[in-house]
Design a protein around this motif. Sequence first.
Motif, PDB file in Angstrom:
ATOM      1  N   ALA A 113       0.841  -1.199   0.000  1.00 38.72           N
ATOM      2  CA  ALA A 113       0.000   0.000   0.000  1.00 38.72           C
ATOM      3  C   ALA A 113       0.874   1.246   0.000  1.00 38.72           C
ATOM      4  CB  ALA A 113      -0.917   0.004   1.217  1.00 38.72           C
ATOM      5  N   ASP A 114       0.359   2.317  -0.604  1.00 31.85           N
ATOM      6  CA  ASP A 114       1.101   3.577  -0.591  1.00 31.85           C
ATOM      7  C   ASP A 114       0.738   4.372   0.664  1.00 31.85           C
ATOM      8  OD1 ASP A 114      -1.385   4.715  -1.036  1.00 31.85           O
ATOM      9  OD2 ASP A 114      -0.926   5.470  -3.038  1.00 31.85           O
ATOM     10  N   GLU A 115       1.196   5.610   0.739  1.00 31.62           N
ATOM     11  CA  GLU A 115       0.974   6.419   1.939  1.00 31.62           C
ATOM     12  C   GLU A 115      -0.503   6.694   2.195  1.00 31.62           C
ATOM     13  OE1 GLU A 115       3.273   9.936   1.530  1.00 31.62           O
ATOM     14  OE2 GLU A 115       5.197   8.930   1.906  1.00 31.62           O
ATOM     15  N   GLN A 116      -1.315   6.617   1.163  1.00 30.67           N
ATOM     16  CA  GLN A 116      -2.748   6.857   1.309  1.00 30.67           C
ATOM     17  C   GLN A 116      -3.529   5.564   1.510  1.00 30.67           C
ATOM     18  OE1 GLN A 116      -3.674  10.018   1.509  1.00 30.67           O
ATOM     19  NE2 GLN A 116      -1.519  10.557   1.164  1.00 30.67           N
ATOM     20  N   ALA A 120      -2.755  -2.181  -5.329  1.00 28.28           N
ATOM     21  CA  ALA A 120      -2.825  -2.473  -6.762  1.00 28.28           C
ATOM     22  C   ALA A 120      -4.248  -2.686  -7.260  1.00 28.28           C
ATOM     23  CB  ALA A 120      -1.974  -3.698  -7.080  1.00 28.28           C
ATOM     24  N   ASN A 121      -5.145  -3.149  -6.391  1.00 28.96           N
ATOM     25  CA  ASN A 121      -6.519  -3.415  -6.818  1.00 28.96           C
ATOM     26  C   ASN A 121      -7.485  -2.276  -6.501  1.00 28.96           C
ATOM     27  OD1 ASN A 121      -5.917  -5.978  -7.861  1.00 28.96           O
ATOM     28  ND2 ASN A 121      -6.087  -6.923  -5.839  1.00 28.96           N
ATOM     29  N   SER A 122      -6.968  -1.189  -5.956  1.00 27.99           N
ATOM     30  CA  SER A 122      -7.828  -0.054  -5.650  1.00 27.99           C
ATOM     31  C   SER A 122      -8.351   0.588  -6.933  1.00 27.99           C
ATOM     32  CB  SER A 122      -7.054   1.010  -4.856  1.00 27.99           C
ATOM     33  OG  SER A 122      -6.611   0.515  -3.620  1.00 27.99           O
ATOM     34  N   LEU A 123      -9.550   1.153  -6.852  1.00 29.99           N
ATOM     35  CA  LEU A 123     -10.072   1.893  -7.995  1.00 29.99           C
ATOM     36  C   LEU A 123      -9.182   3.097  -8.279  1.00 29.99           C
ATOM     37  CD1 LEU A 123     -13.922   1.761  -7.294  1.00 29.99           C
ATOM     38  CD2 LEU A 123     -12.622   0.493  -9.025  1.00 29.99           C
ATOM     39  N   ASP A 124      -8.707   3.724  -7.219  1.00 31.45           N
ATOM     40  CA  ASP A 124      -7.766   4.826  -7.342  1.00 31.45           C
ATOM     41  C   ASP A 124      -6.364   4.236  -7.161  1.00 31.45           C
ATOM     42  OD1 ASP A 124      -6.722   7.307  -7.626  1.00 31.45           O
ATOM     43  OD2 ASP A 124      -7.235   8.011  -5.606  1.00 31.45           O
ATOM     44  N   LYS A 125      -5.607   4.166  -8.224  1.00 34.45           N
ATOM     45  CA  LYS A 125      -4.347   3.437  -8.224  1.00 34.45           C
ATOM     46  C   LYS A 125      -3.321   4.045  -7.264  1.00 34.45           C
ATOM     47  CE  LYS A 125      -5.699   0.347 -11.046  1.00 34.45           C
ATOM     48  NZ  LYS A 125      -5.978  -1.005 -10.517  1.00 34.45           N
ATOM     49  N   PRO A 126      -2.471   3.202  -6.669  1.00 32.83           N
ATOM     50  CA  PRO A 126      -1.476   3.689  -5.717  1.00 32.83           C
ATOM     51  C   PRO A 126      -0.372   4.479  -6.403  1.00 32.83           C
ATOM     52  CG  PRO A 126      -1.092   1.380  -6.182  1.00 32.83           C
ATOM     53  CD  PRO A 126      -2.384   1.731  -6.863  1.00 32.83           C
ATOM     54  N   VAL A 127       0.260   5.331  -5.638  1.00 32.83           N
ATOM     55  CA  VAL A 127       1.399   6.102  -6.121  1.00 32.83           C
ATOM     56  C   VAL A 127       2.579   5.813  -5.198  1.00 32.83           C
ATOM     57  CG1 VAL A 127       2.340   8.387  -6.582  1.00 32.83           C
ATOM     58  CG2 VAL A 127      -0.083   7.913  -7.050  1.00 32.83           C
ATOM     59  N   PHE A 128       3.582   5.120  -5.717  1.00 32.58           N
ATOM     60  CA  PHE A 128       4.773   4.793  -4.935  1.00 32.58           C
ATOM     61  C   PHE A 128       5.907   5.730  -5.345  1.00 32.58           C
ATOM     62  CE2 PHE A 128       2.420   0.723  -5.290  1.00 32.58           C
ATOM     63  CZ  PHE A 128       2.180   0.495  -3.940  1.00 32.58           C
ATOM     64  N   GLY A 129       6.729   6.074  -4.395  1.00 30.09           N
ATOM     65  CA  GLY A 129       7.808   7.007  -4.670  1.00 30.09           C
ATOM     66  C   GLY A 129       8.966   6.414  -5.456  1.00 30.09           C
ATOM     67  N   GLY A 130       8.961   5.136  -5.663  1.00 30.65           N
ATOM     68  CA  GLY A 130      10.039   4.457  -6.390  1.00 30.65           C
ATOM     69  C   GLY A 130       9.716   2.987  -6.458  1.00 30.65           C
ATOM     70  N   ALA A 131      10.744   2.181  -6.695  1.00 27.74           N
ATOM     71  CA  ALA A 131      10.528   0.744  -6.748  1.00 27.74           C
ATOM     72  C   ALA A 131      10.008   0.240  -5.401  1.00 27.74           C
ATOM     73  CB  ALA A 131      11.831   0.026  -7.102  1.00 27.74           C
ATOM     74  N   VAL A 132       9.056  -0.683  -5.441  1.00 22.93           N
ATOM     75  CA  VAL A 132       8.439  -1.213  -4.233  1.00 22.93           C
ATOM     76  C   VAL A 132       9.295  -2.355  -3.696  1.00 22.93           C
ATOM     77  CG1 VAL A 132       6.387  -2.312  -3.274  1.00 22.93           C
ATOM     78  CG2 VAL A 132       6.151  -0.612  -5.086  1.00 22.93           C
TER      79      VAL A 132
END
Length: 361
Positions: A113-116, A120-132
């Motif tokens: 999960a990202d900071e919010q 990956a399956n969210s309707l609103d796609k995650p935003v990662f700051g770099g490679a996970v």
Amino acid sequence: MSSRRAVVLGGTGGIGSQVVRELLDVSGRGGDDWEVEVVSRSGGPVADGLLARGAVGRPGDRRDTTFLRELLRPGADLLVDTVGATRDDALQLAPFLDDVGSTVFVSSKAVYADEQGRHANSLDKPVFGGAVTELQPTVTPADADPTSRDGYGAAKVAAEQVLLDHGAPVTVLRPSKVYGVGIGRPREWFVVRRVLDGRERVLLADEGRGVDHTTAASGIASLVRIVADAPDRRILNVADETAPTALEIVRTVAGHLGHTFDEVLLGEDAPRVRRTHALVGAVAVRARHHRCALARVGPASVRGGGRAGGRLVGRDGAPHAGRRGRAVGGRSVLGPDVRLRAGGRGAGAAVARAGLTGRSG
């Protein structure tokens, strides 16, 4: 030469069948012979093909406790679970883990999960700051519906925690966008169906620059074989050596089919377009009390069936001893310049990457 028992749950699926083939392929080639048992609820062409190559069929339901008891009570050198998805699934395996030399649980990148809190399956796609990496926070574990958008990752994390908390040598693999022969939902179909329809154009969002890291099932199978010889308690990301863009994937698949598209590359301001950019990486844990290992594997071509020698080595370059006290050795089709970094018991991180030449199916 000794004989070792491997049990693959979901052995006729896209990932499981590749694991079975990998173990059968290496049997008798200067190492141990693997007796591979394929667990599936029904037969079919895939099962028939695996049995013809020397595997043993064990028809049954992975979630049938009585069946699992009969299957695993005798013990095994390797147990691979490709279908477990929930805390209850993991709890069913827990009583037998001490009798297994190395257990591998196939999870997913969807747990991150990202900071919010987006995944990956969210309707609103995650935003990662770099490679996970494996140190990325995950969604909150829950006894949720693994077939739902929000439940899949939460249920997987719950299963992971049960297995890792047990204390037995369990390796959790987190692949991303798996593809290969036998995968139930082939990701190449987006391109293939347009070629079959004779379509001349293909529309791609964000000029085709979106990236969602892929993982060859054959690469997962090779990593399973490697960790079978180096049992430990750890979480490993596994993904391809390269992370092609959507445009590169379309061109590769279309080219393989002898087709050329008129590419219509939509801009960022196109309706309902949001750029996808998800890379899988790894972090080598070098803190005190954590030992690291490195898998050095030479070039190989999965498409051509080529193989390259590989081994797990310690930081001093000496062969890393497996649970049985012998040097780990093996062969791999993970692709060129593979690097596997695994942390020690209790914490760790690793990545195994397979080249794009492994694309199939």
